[in-house]
Motif scaffolding. Structure first.
Motif, PDB file in Angstrom:
ATOM      1  N   MET A  95      41.756  33.136  41.854  1.00 36.41           N
ATOM      2  CA  MET A  95      42.016  34.508  41.379  1.00 36.41           C
ATOM      3  C   MET A  95      43.169  34.583  40.385  1.00 36.41           C
ATOM      4  N   TYR A  96      43.934  33.489  40.281  1.00 33.59           N
ATOM      5  CA  TYR A  96      45.137  33.514  39.431  1.00 33.59           C
ATOM      6  C   TYR A  96      44.978  32.531  38.277  1.00 33.59           C
ATOM      7  N   HIS A  97      45.709  32.780  37.219  1.00 36.88           N
ATOM      8  CA  HIS A  97      45.522  32.012  35.981  1.00 36.88           C
ATOM      9  C   HIS A  97      46.766  31.212  35.611  1.00 36.88           C
ATOM     10  N   ASN A  98      47.675  30.999  36.587  1.00 34.37           N
ATOM     11  CA  ASN A  98      48.929  30.318  36.258  1.00 34.37           C
ATOM     12  C   ASN A  98      48.828  28.801  36.357  1.00 34.37           C
ATOM     13  N   GLY A  99      47.633  28.322  36.717  1.00 33.22           N
ATOM     14  CA  GLY A  99      47.414  26.883  36.770  1.00 33.22           C
ATOM     15  C   GLY A  99      48.069  26.212  37.967  1.00 33.22           C
ATOM     16  N   SER A 132      41.275  28.555  37.097  1.00 33.25           N
ATOM     17  CA  SER A 132      40.880  29.944  37.348  1.00 33.25           C
ATOM     18  C   SER A 132      39.349  30.056  37.396  1.00 33.25           C
ATOM     19  N   GLN A 133      38.682  29.142  36.697  1.00 34.85           N
ATOM     20  CA  GLN A 133      37.220  29.138  36.792  1.00 34.85           C
ATOM     21  C   GLN A 133      36.866  28.704  38.224  1.00 34.85           C
ATOM     22  N   CYS A 134      36.036  29.473  38.904  1.00 40.57           N
ATOM     23  CA  CYS A 134      35.774  29.175  40.324  1.00 40.57           C
ATOM     24  C   CYS A 134      34.731  28.058  40.434  1.00 40.57           C
ATOM     25  N   ARG A 135      35.226  26.838  40.522  1.00 36.30           N
ATOM     26  CA  ARG A 135      34.362  25.653  40.441  1.00 36.30           C
ATOM     27  C   ARG A 135      33.302  25.583  41.549  1.00 36.30           C
ATOM     28  N   PRO A 136      33.672  25.817  42.840  1.00 36.97           N
ATOM     29  CA  PRO A 136      32.629  25.704  43.880  1.00 36.97           C
ATOM     30  C   PRO A 136      31.447  26.651  43.622  1.00 36.97           C
ATOM     31  N   VAL A 137      31.744  27.871  43.148  1.00 34.99           N
ATOM     32  CA  VAL A 137      30.655  28.821  42.878  1.00 34.99           C
ATOM     33  C   VAL A 137      29.863  28.347  41.661  1.00 34.99           C
ATOM     34  N   TRP A 174      34.661  33.787  36.770  1.00 35.06           N
ATOM     35  CA  TRP A 174      36.057  34.113  37.039  1.00 35.06           C
ATOM     36  C   TRP A 174      36.090  35.357  37.921  1.00 35.06           C
ATOM     37  N   PHE A 175      36.930  35.271  38.963  1.00 36.33           N
ATOM     38  CA  PHE A 175      37.139  36.418  39.857  1.00 36.33           C
ATOM     39  C   PHE A 175      38.594  36.834  39.696  1.00 36.33           C
TER      40      PHE A 175
END
Ligand SMILES: Cc1cc2nc3c(=O)[nH]c(=O)nc-3n(C[C@H](O)[C@H](O)[C@H](O)COP(=O)(O)OP(=O)(O)OC[C@H]3O[C@@H](n4cnc5c(N)ncnc54)[C@H](O)[C@@H]3O)c2cc1C
Length: 470
Positions: free
Chosen positions: A238-242, A247-252, A273-274
């Motif tokens: 859910m966050y983009h701070n690395g 941030s890309q939801c890999r499992p989904v 992205w969520f």
């Protein structure tokens, strides 16, 4: 007989007013010009006379209007929706990317003041070290409106800009359409912050060529509620701070790709992205994608209908396949599908990817950018990313077109190639060019000069005084 060339461009036909759409007409006598003027004023009465008119109230536009007004220019802002924020509030695009590199601000001044004000209102969460800004969509609208009104800007919301009047390459006025009918706003300087470069297009400013017709896709974002936002899966993406992971939801993503591979009929998707909207149980979802031309009404409307279907397809798939989404539902769809790419002017200077990634410093650098070059494929599920190691620069000359003495552009429609746009399109960067355009417009008004004659050293000094990091 005096020869004058006064032109009216009304590229949108308005029912019952076809008589007015004399566009473009080249008039040859004062009498004819006066007669046409009289007709235009009757059909589109003068609503205001300004120093600076900003068209479009997105990240570039609302900052530009505040910047111009704070410099003492009598300023108006025109926005076709009933609130400000552009893609942040009409497209549910989040977060605001990117203000900093390793905790050091890259974009400062009024854009950062807006972020801090929103934070004080409880509507922003700053994700250090990159300073991506998660925000509450409704408080974003309120904060924008407060800052615009406090700066003394006149607002024309629920108003679409549908035409302009020109003398040669100088814009005399814009025509807006709202519940009052058609209205005219005159101004000394105009700033096009429509994203799509609508005003520049109407004024016949040449646009960047696009020989292969490729544009980044549209994505229709939505709010999914009933989501387990406390779960590990969501907290990781859910966050983009690395810090917590990508941030890309890999499992989904992997599951959706596997389903596609297995022959399940799923539309193309990006990410997913969520994004954090600062409310437990809800996320802004960026997953849908289809090629669209936002400058063509029929094409965009048709694609938006398909994207709306896609929203509900993906919401169902998430609900059926992931425990974190088992109780989820679409609580809101954005007012419109998001637009990543459309028209860009051919400016006095065009920022190229080469200059951009090599941190070329121009004498007239007025803003920065540190978001990766991030190109989403218009077809398929992939995306190309080039990370920047140092923050790039934007020259003032990318905000103006040759020969157009009173037009500036800011935001997504500035003069860049496709690759440089793929970084500069993000919202902090658009705010940065908006700030510079607003300050430059006010300078033109104060000095009575053309946008090409702006004293860029003085402009840079003003921007630095405000906190811009140049
Ligand atoms: C799906 C998607 C995801 C994205 N993800 C991110 C992200 O994570 N972070 C990020 O920072 N950026 C992201 N972006 C990019 C960013 O949102 C846009 O590039 C940015 O908002 C452009 O700002 P702007 O001010 O130039 O235009 P816009 O935000 O498009 O604002 C233009 C404004 O002008 C108004 N307008 C347009 N035409 C007229 C007219 N004729 N008359 C009156 N008003 C008009 C519009 O209503 C709008 O309010 C994303 C974009 C999309 C589509």
């Amino acid at each position: 007989m005096t020869k004058i060339s006064r032109r009216l461009f009304l590229k949108k036909a308005v029912a019952g007013l076809a008589v007015m759409a004399v566009s473009p007409s080249l008039l040859t006598s004062c009498d004819e010009a006066e007669e046409t003027n009289r007709k235009i004023r009757k059909l589109a009465p003068l609503a205001g006379n300004y120093d600076v008119v900003v068209v479009g109230g997105g990240p570039a536009g609302f900052i530009a209007a505040i910047a111009a007004a704070r410099q003492g220019a009598k300023t108006a802002i025109i926005e076709r929706y009933g609130f400000f924020g552009g893609m942040a509030t009409i497209g549910y695009v989040a977060p605001i990317s990117v203000f900093a590199l390793k905790n050091e601000l890259v974009i400062g001044g009024i854009p950062w003041e807006f972020v801090k004000r929103l934070e004080q209102m409880g509507g922003a969460f700053i994700e250090w070290p990159k300073a991506n800004i998660d925000f509450d969509i409704e408080l974003y609208k309120l904060c924008c409106q407060r800052m615009i009104l406090e700066a003394g800007v006149d607002i024309y919301t629920h108003s679409s800009m549908v035409g302009c009047e020109m003398s040669g390459k100088s814009i005399d006025s814009v025509i807006i359409e709202n519940k009052n009918g058609l209205e005219t706003l005159t101004s000394k300087v105009f700033i096009d912050c429509t994203g799509d470069g609508d005003l520049a297009h109407m004024a016949d400013v040449p646009m960047q060529p696009n020989p292969d017709g490729e544009v980044q896709p549209s994505s229709f974002c939505f709010i999914l509620s009933g989501v387990d936002t406390d779960s590990e899966l969501l907290n990781k993406c859910m966050y983009h701070n690395g810090i917590n992971g990508p941030s890309q939801c890999r499992p989904v993503r992997e599951k959706l790709l596997a389903m596609k591979e297995a022959g399940v009929d799923l539309p193309d998707f990006g990410g997913p992205w969520f994004n954090n909207v600062m409310h437990k149980g809800s996320v802004a979802v960026n997953i849908t994608r289809r090629a669209a031309d936002s400058t063509d009404n029929r094409n965009f409307s048709a694609v938006e209908c398909q994207l709306r279907e896609d929203i509900f397809t993906f919401a169902r798939v998430l609900k059926e396949n992931f425990k974190e989404f088992k109780d989820c539902y679409v609580s809101s769809t954005a007012p419109q599908a998001g637009i990543r790419e459309s028209r860009r002017i051919v400016g006095v200077h065009t920022v190229t990817a080469d200059e951009y990634v090599n941190t070329f410093h121009y004498e007239d650098s007025i803003s920065r950018g540190i978001h990766p070059i991030d190109i989403h494929a218009s077809k398929g599920t992939h995306q190309t990313r080039i990370d920047l190691t140092r923050p790039a620069y934007v020259p003032y000359r990318a905000l103006i077109a040759p020969e157009y003495p009173n037009l500036l552009v800011a935001g997504r429609c500035i003069s860049t190639d496709r690759q440089a746009l793929a970084s500069l399109r993000v919202m902090a960067s658009c705010m940065g060019t908006g700030q510079a355009a607003g300050a430059a417009a006010a300078q033109c008004v104060a000095k009575g000069c053309a946008v090409q004659d702006v004293d860029t050293a003085a402009l840079v000094a003003t921007l630095k005084e405000w906190g811009a990091v140049l």
